[in-house]
Scaffold this active site. Sequence first.
Site, PDB file in Angstrom:
ATOM      1  N   GLU A 115      -0.657   0.963  -1.997  1.00  0.00           N
ATOM      2  CA  GLU A 115      -1.347  -0.167  -1.801  1.00  0.00           C
ATOM      3  C   GLU A 115      -0.341  -1.543  -1.979  1.00  0.00           C
ATOM      4  OE1 GLU A 115      -5.496  -2.232  -3.415  1.00  0.00           O
ATOM      5  OE2 GLU A 115      -4.838  -0.460  -4.398  1.00  0.00           O
TER       6      GLU A 115
ATOM      7  N   GLU B 185      -6.197  -4.076 -14.141  1.00  0.00           N
ATOM      8  CA  GLU B 185      -6.769  -2.828 -13.434  1.00  0.00           C
ATOM      9  C   GLU B 185      -6.329  -1.452 -14.104  1.00  0.00           C
ATOM     10  OE1 GLU B 185      -6.484  -3.026  -9.191  1.00  0.00           O
ATOM     11  OE2 GLU B 185      -6.576  -4.863  -9.197  1.00  0.00           O
TER      12      GLU B 185
ATOM     13  N   ASP C 226       2.978   0.027   7.345  1.00  0.00           N
ATOM     14  CA  ASP C 226       2.502  -0.456   8.508  1.00  0.00           C
ATOM     15  C   ASP C 226       3.524  -1.632   8.853  1.00  0.00           C
ATOM     16  OD1 ASP C 226       1.239  -0.943  10.600  1.00  0.00           O
ATOM     17  OD2 ASP C 226      -0.370  -2.098   9.698  1.00  0.00           O
TER      18      ASP C 226
END
Length: 737
Positions: free
Chosen positions: A435, A424, A492
Amino acid sequence: RRHKPFLHSCYSIKVYEILSICEGKKDYSPLIRVIGRIFSSADGLVQSFRKDEEQHPNTKEQHPNTKEQHPNTKEQRKTHQAKDEDKDEDDKERTTAMEQESEASASMEGATGSTENRLGPVEVSVDIEAVRRVYDRLLSNEKMESAFLNALVYLTPNVELDLTYLDVYDTNPDYLNIFIIVMENSSLHSPEYLEMAMPLFCKCMSKLPLPALAKLTRLWSQYSVEHIRRMMETFQQLITYTNTQLLSVVTFTFNVLCTFEEEPPSSELTLQELLGEERRNKNGPRVDPLEKELGVRTLDCRRPLIPFEEFVNEPLNNVLEMDKDFTFFKVDSESKFSFQSCPFILNACTKSLGLYYDNRISMYSERRITALYSLVQGQQLNPYLRLKVRRDHIIDDALVRLEMIAMENPADLRKQLFVEFEGEQGVDEGGVSKEFFQLVLEEMFNPDIGMFTYDESTKLFWFNPPSLENEAQFTLIGIVLGLAIYNNCILDVHFPMVVYRKLMGKKGTYLDLADSHPVQYQSLKELLDYEGDVEEDMMITFQISQTDLFGDPITYDLKENGDKIPVSVDNRKEFVSLYSDYILNKSVERQFKAFRRGFQMVTNESPLKCLFRPEEVELLICGSRNLDFHALEETTEYDGGYNKDCRIIKDFWETVHSFGEEDKRLFLQFTTGTDRAPVGGLGKLKMIIAKNGPDTDRLPTSHTCFNALLLPEYDSKEKLKERLLKAITYAKGFGML
């Protein structure tokens, strides 16, 4: 010269007699002269308000604010009754709530190993109730108030000289009475005192030897909420009013201590000059001498008598120059005063800025060291912590790479993180790292892996005791949490508070079960509160049973031959303590040690432990779930031809404000890479909305690295809402750079 003590506690009634005579004659000069003579003299104050040992033979173990004292005289009973009736309802409610909340913890004080409220009673020779009665009577007169102020202004220089050049406290411990008496003055918060008397008085207090400060702390820890709050508010106003660095207010469990530092001269050092300094704190966080003397630590407090939030001075936080304060904190904390040495005065947002400076300087330092080694050894070393991972093998790749770094050179973990996904394109300016963290955590906390258990009622994860995963997996989780703090990323993560307490070096106790294991906590509470025959009715032993990873029952003896020891009224506290220790500590010891080891690999040299409470560490890692989009709107910047008055921008904010809670979180995730607000709220988030061409059918895109939203100029509000909702709903792996 020595002044004959006039205000002996047994004869304080004479003060009232003189006051009555002065009021009758409308001439207060005799009483003003008496106040000036006594309250301006160190010897006079030391000898005044003395307890009468003959009339009060039992005062040695008593204190005017402890529950054990009972007023003996009719006048005292009336005074106490009047004070009780005049108490603020808020204080009553807080005290009642605390008593109810601490019933279980009080009964468990010995069993849970709690270190709170370890400050014992202290004996002083001054009659504090007599001092208060005199102040209450005299301060109602404005002329008397001026007399006290002038006396204090005259007193403080002499006290400073005594404490600087003479060992007055060592030769006469009653010298401490001066500070006890002065601090009972309820007018110290007035502007006149704050400007003329309190700064120098605070400087005098800072010169008290450590045992004297510890004795003051123990004494004030026994005061009522009302008196502690009054003193705290006085010192808070001193900071705000004078904007000087004179104050170090230290709060312990059920106590307040005030020590003071001298105002430092301005420093010429800048953050850039700091980069060349040697790294400090190699031996861990600083230890406050007073905390060591008392055997308590401010940040370990669970339920202070006055909430931590009330000690935060917001006006100070708004004007504090953290770059200079951080310089004082990092370079030479002994000769330069830094407010970071009093972290409870600072809010989490201000402290996080100090931590950010520390992390960035560490990154720059590692980069310089790498460059130096490259020049000396002739090898091309990487100045950054680079991770190249495959999306479908992210755990294996990250684990192998980070494990190698941890074994070969753990200092590399303190380099700036750059993540690259194989195959990528993209440069990691923060968004790719976000991410990466998110994908690692999703994989690690997957219930199918079995590393953690998930409680549906609390929505929290806990370490799975029978987990078959090796320690390296848990170490990786710890490293990820440390790297998130170090690189200013929000994760999170859903852990109970006891995890952060344990990361700060504390053990889990019975009280921690309330949020981590609420069912067990309730059962143990019922056991402690049970008024019947525990042994006959409950038939519990010191052997407990759990299930392993395959669902088979296993037993564990909380103590030797536990299956033969019944739980009774006499030993139920011990059972609760041992059971809590097993659930929170022993059963997950292997997993948590590996987890904490990974966390400390990154944060061990950080001031994290000496600045933040466990609740604030959670806020650093997880961010806040309170989302104020109006605050975000106020701080958002615009680019590419947009401004806040554009039609499309007005339509955009009306659309966002109309979203439900879930859609707002999706939007935040799409734009910033996380659905949480940073420390300080969304107002601290600098979002950019840039024009991305004219009206089109293309969806909005975002650069999460820069918190930037690229928004085409759609021709209608309806189209804007439809395109935006589609973008944030299907954003995973698409639209974010």
